[in-house]
Enzyme design. Structure first.
Site, PDB file in Angstrom:
ATOM      1  N   SER A 112       8.684  52.969  13.987  1.00 38.82           N
ATOM      2  CA  SER A 112       8.622  52.097  15.162  1.00 38.82           C
ATOM      3  C   SER A 112       7.956  52.790  16.337  1.00 38.82           C
ATOM      4  O   SER A 112       7.707  52.149  17.358  1.00 38.82           O
ATOM      5  CB  SER A 112      10.015  51.603  15.540  1.00 38.82           C
ATOM      6  OG  SER A 112      10.925  52.648  15.534  1.00 38.82           O
ATOM      7  N   ASN A 128       8.037  46.585  20.695  1.00 38.29           N
ATOM      8  CA  ASN A 128       8.900  47.570  21.355  1.00 38.29           C
ATOM      9  C   ASN A 128       8.370  48.002  22.717  1.00 38.29           C
ATOM     10  O   ASN A 128       9.132  48.413  23.581  1.00 38.29           O
ATOM     11  CB  ASN A 128       9.104  48.799  20.466  1.00 38.29           C
ATOM     12  CG  ASN A 128      10.129  48.533  19.377  1.00 38.29           C
ATOM     13  OD1 ASN A 128      11.000  47.677  19.543  1.00 38.29           O
ATOM     14  ND2 ASN A 128      10.032  49.243  18.277  1.00 38.29           N
TER      15      ASN A 128
HETATM   16  N1  CAA Z   1      20.128  39.273   6.089  1.00 40.89           N
HETATM   17  C1  CAA Z   1      19.776  38.033   5.687  1.00 40.89           C
HETATM   18  N2  CAA Z   1      20.017  36.912   6.414  1.00 40.89           N
HETATM   19  C2  CAA Z   1      20.680  37.062   7.575  1.00 40.89           C
HETATM   20  C3  CAA Z   1      21.095  38.332   8.062  1.00 40.89           C
HETATM   21  C4  CAA Z   1      20.789  39.456   7.262  1.00 40.89           C
HETATM   22  N3  CAA Z   1      21.116  40.698   7.629  1.00 40.89           N
HETATM   23  N4  CAA Z   1      21.720  38.154   9.244  1.00 40.89           N
HETATM   24  C5  CAA Z   1      21.700  36.831   9.498  1.00 40.89           C
HETATM   25  N5  CAA Z   1      21.063  36.187   8.500  1.00 40.89           N
HETATM   26  C6  CAA Z   1      20.761  34.759   8.402  1.00 40.89           C
HETATM   27  C7  CAA Z   1      22.030  33.968   8.180  1.00 40.89           C
HETATM   28  O1  CAA Z   1      22.300  33.866   6.794  1.00 40.89           O
HETATM   29  C8  CAA Z   1      21.705  32.617   8.797  1.00 40.89           C
HETATM   30  O2  CAA Z   1      20.930  31.844   7.894  1.00 40.89           O
HETATM   31  P1  CAA Z   1      21.109  30.236   7.836  1.00 40.89           P
HETATM   32  O3  CAA Z   1      20.896  29.747   9.250  1.00 40.89           O
HETATM   33  O4  CAA Z   1      20.020  29.785   6.896  1.00 40.89           O
HETATM   34  O5  CAA Z   1      22.490  30.029   7.337  1.00 40.89           O
HETATM   35  C9  CAA Z   1      20.784  32.975   9.957  1.00 40.89           C
HETATM   36  O6  CAA Z   1      20.275  34.288   9.681  1.00 40.89           O
HETATM   37  C10 CAA Z   1      21.534  32.974  11.257  1.00 40.89           C
HETATM   38  O7  CAA Z   1      22.624  33.891  11.122  1.00 40.89           O
HETATM   39  P2  CAA Z   1      24.057  33.702  11.757  1.00 40.89           P
HETATM   40  O8  CAA Z   1      24.346  32.218  11.903  1.00 40.89           O
HETATM   41  O9  CAA Z   1      25.039  34.522  11.025  1.00 40.89           O
HETATM   42  O10 CAA Z   1      24.012  34.396  13.162  1.00 40.89           O
HETATM   43  P3  CAA Z   1      22.998  34.200  14.328  1.00 40.89           P
HETATM   44  O11 CAA Z   1      22.633  32.779  14.529  1.00 40.89           O
HETATM   45  O12 CAA Z   1      23.576  34.957  15.451  1.00 40.89           O
HETATM   46  O13 CAA Z   1      21.682  34.960  13.836  1.00 40.89           O
HETATM   47  C11 CAA Z   1      20.344  36.882  13.923  1.00 40.89           C
HETATM   48  C12 CAA Z   1      21.687  36.321  13.565  1.00 40.89           C
HETATM   49  C13 CAA Z   1      19.279  36.316  12.985  1.00 40.89           C
HETATM   50  C14 CAA Z   1      20.427  38.383  13.757  1.00 40.89           C
HETATM   51  C15 CAA Z   1      19.994  36.451  15.391  1.00 40.89           C
HETATM   52  O14 CAA Z   1      21.070  36.763  16.246  1.00 40.89           O
HETATM   53  C16 CAA Z   1      18.749  37.106  15.918  1.00 40.89           C
HETATM   54  O15 CAA Z   1      17.645  36.680  15.631  1.00 40.89           O
HETATM   55  N6  CAA Z   1      18.921  38.160  16.760  1.00 40.89           N
HETATM   56  C17 CAA Z   1      17.814  38.923  17.318  1.00 40.89           C
HETATM   57  C18 CAA Z   1      17.317  39.907  16.287  1.00 40.89           C
HETATM   58  C19 CAA Z   1      16.176  40.721  16.796  1.00 40.89           C
HETATM   59  O16 CAA Z   1      15.723  40.616  17.920  1.00 40.89           O
HETATM   60  N7  CAA Z   1      15.675  41.603  15.925  1.00 40.89           N
HETATM   61  C20 CAA Z   1      14.624  42.510  16.252  1.00 40.89           C
HETATM   62  C21 CAA Z   1      15.207  43.820  16.639  1.00 40.89           C
HETATM   63  S1  CAA Z   1      13.945  44.976  17.088  1.00 40.89           S
HETATM   64  C22 CAA Z   1      13.468  45.657  15.616  1.00 40.89           C
HETATM   65  O17 CAA Z   1      13.967  45.380  14.560  1.00 40.89           O
HETATM   66  C23 CAA Z   1      12.343  46.612  15.675  1.00 40.89           C
HETATM   67  C24 CAA Z   1      12.569  47.968  16.148  1.00 40.89           C
HETATM   68  O18 CAA Z   1      11.704  48.820  15.909  1.00 40.89           O
HETATM   69  C25 CAA Z   1      13.737  48.379  16.941  1.00 40.89           C
END
Ligand code: CAA
Length: 284
Positions: free
Chosen positions: A119, A190
């Site tokens: 990253s 990032n």
């Molecule tokens: N694996 C697979 N599917 C997952 C999962 C995982 N680890 N976590 C959640 N899901 C799926 C769920 O199964 C659900 O699917 P359906 O809607 O089809 O049932 C969907 O995602 C939504 O999940 P939840 O209802 O449990 O919870 P939520 O609505 O809070 O979503 C989330 C969870 C997808 C993590 C959401 O909160 C989100 O998008 N958060 C932001 C994540 C983000 O910004 N990520 C980037 C981080 S930065 C990075 O990664 C790069 C770096 O270098 C630091």
């Protein structure tokens, strides 16, 4: 060139997510870790994530079995010799990454593309230890990999156009959208996200608002799925600290300087979800 077989080295949260999308998209995939314990742990994470998808009716049992049948787990680097693309998802340590690139460069055939999911580290520096500098590229996935639609392709000053086109087609075949970034710490996402998270932590430090209200503000005021402090815990405070320091080191811009509170939390091991405690408590 068409990617027919993939290799993934490192099966932490990101690595196992990348493997899951590869095998579910039909790619025979060779995977490895530094020891049998971590290899088993990664395999279990991949299986249980797919089991959740089966239970939710998003994946059939037949497709799950077919996907798992595409996995080859190994502790031997030589087993990557048949891969057209190898993605490293190991610890963010340049010396360890360079050693892996050196080994893979010796083992893989000349056409193989070597990619890093780093990253913030320099992809060009990893490429420099290989004899295939034009075939080294960054492929930066987002957590959780099966859900997040983006991959950043990181183009070094030496990455060939053919390599970019090949990894672009590969990423599209995983049902992801690709953006292309230059090889500089933070790439696109990032570079914008980290200062935002650091500012939120600074707001806690100066008592501008409570963590709950900062999170609620951004969730409801900007429609973000997670507020910045929940997101910081989700990414891992050590990861944010590491990326911020790498960006500060490169750009010397105070907007990337880590707040003292972040350093203190990392020092005592409050790293967010993965350690059970960060800005919020996950032990319950
Ligand atoms: N694996 C697979 N599917 C997952 C999962 C995982 N680890 N976590 C959640 N899901 C799926 C769920 O199964 C659900 O699917 P359906 O809607 O089809 O049932 C969907 O995602 C939504 O999940 P939840 O209802 O449990 O919870 P939520 O609505 O809070 O979503 C989330 C969870 C997808 C993590 C959401 O909160 C989100 O998008 N958060 C932001 C994540 C983000 O910004 N990520 C980037 C981080 S930065 C990075 O990664 C790069 C770096 O270098 C630091």
């Amino acid at each position: 060139m068409e990617i027919k077989k993939v290799g993934v080295v490192g099966l932490g949260i990101m690595g196992s997510g990348i493997v899951e999308v590869c095998i579910r998209s039909g790619y025979p995939t060779v995977i490895s870790e530094i020891n049998q314990g971590l290899l088993d742990k990664g395999m279990n994470a991949i299986k249980s994530s797919m089991e959740r998808a089966v239970k939710k009716g998003k994946l059939s049992e037949q497709d799950q079995n077919a996907a798992l049948g595409r996995l080859t787990a190994t502790l031997k680097t030589e087993d990557f010799s048949g891969c057209d693309l190898v993605i490293e998802v190991i610890i963010e340590n340049m010396e360890i990454k360079k050693k892996l690139f050196t080994d893979m460069d010796k083992i893989c055939p000349p056409h193989t593309i070597l990619a890093s999911n780093t990253s913030c580290l320099s992809v060009l520096e990893m490429a420099s230890v290989t004899k295939r500098v034009p075939q080294v590229v960054g492929l930066h996935f987002f957590n959780p990999v099966p859900v997040m639609r983006l991959i950043e392709i990181v183009r070094t000053i030496a990455t060939s156009e053919e390599t970019i086109e090949t990894v672009k087609s590969f990423g599209q075949s995983l049902d992801k959208t690709l953006v292309i970034a230059q090889d500089a710490p933070g790439f696109i996402v990032n570079r914008l996200l980290i200062p935002y998270l650091l500012d939120a932590i600074h707001m806690i430090e100066i008592g501008a608002a409570t963590k709950e209200d900062i999170d609620r503000g951004m969730e409801l005021g900007c429609n973000h799925p997670m507020g910045p402090l929940t997101l910081a815990d989700f990414i891992g405070l050590d990861t944010i600290y590491f990326i911020a320091n790498a960006m500060y080191e490169e750009f010397k811009d105070p907007k990337y300087a880590s707040p003292v509170l972040l350093k203190k939390m990392v020092t005592i091991g409050n790293l967010g979800r993965k350690s059970g405690k960060g800005f919020y408590d996950y032990k319950k």
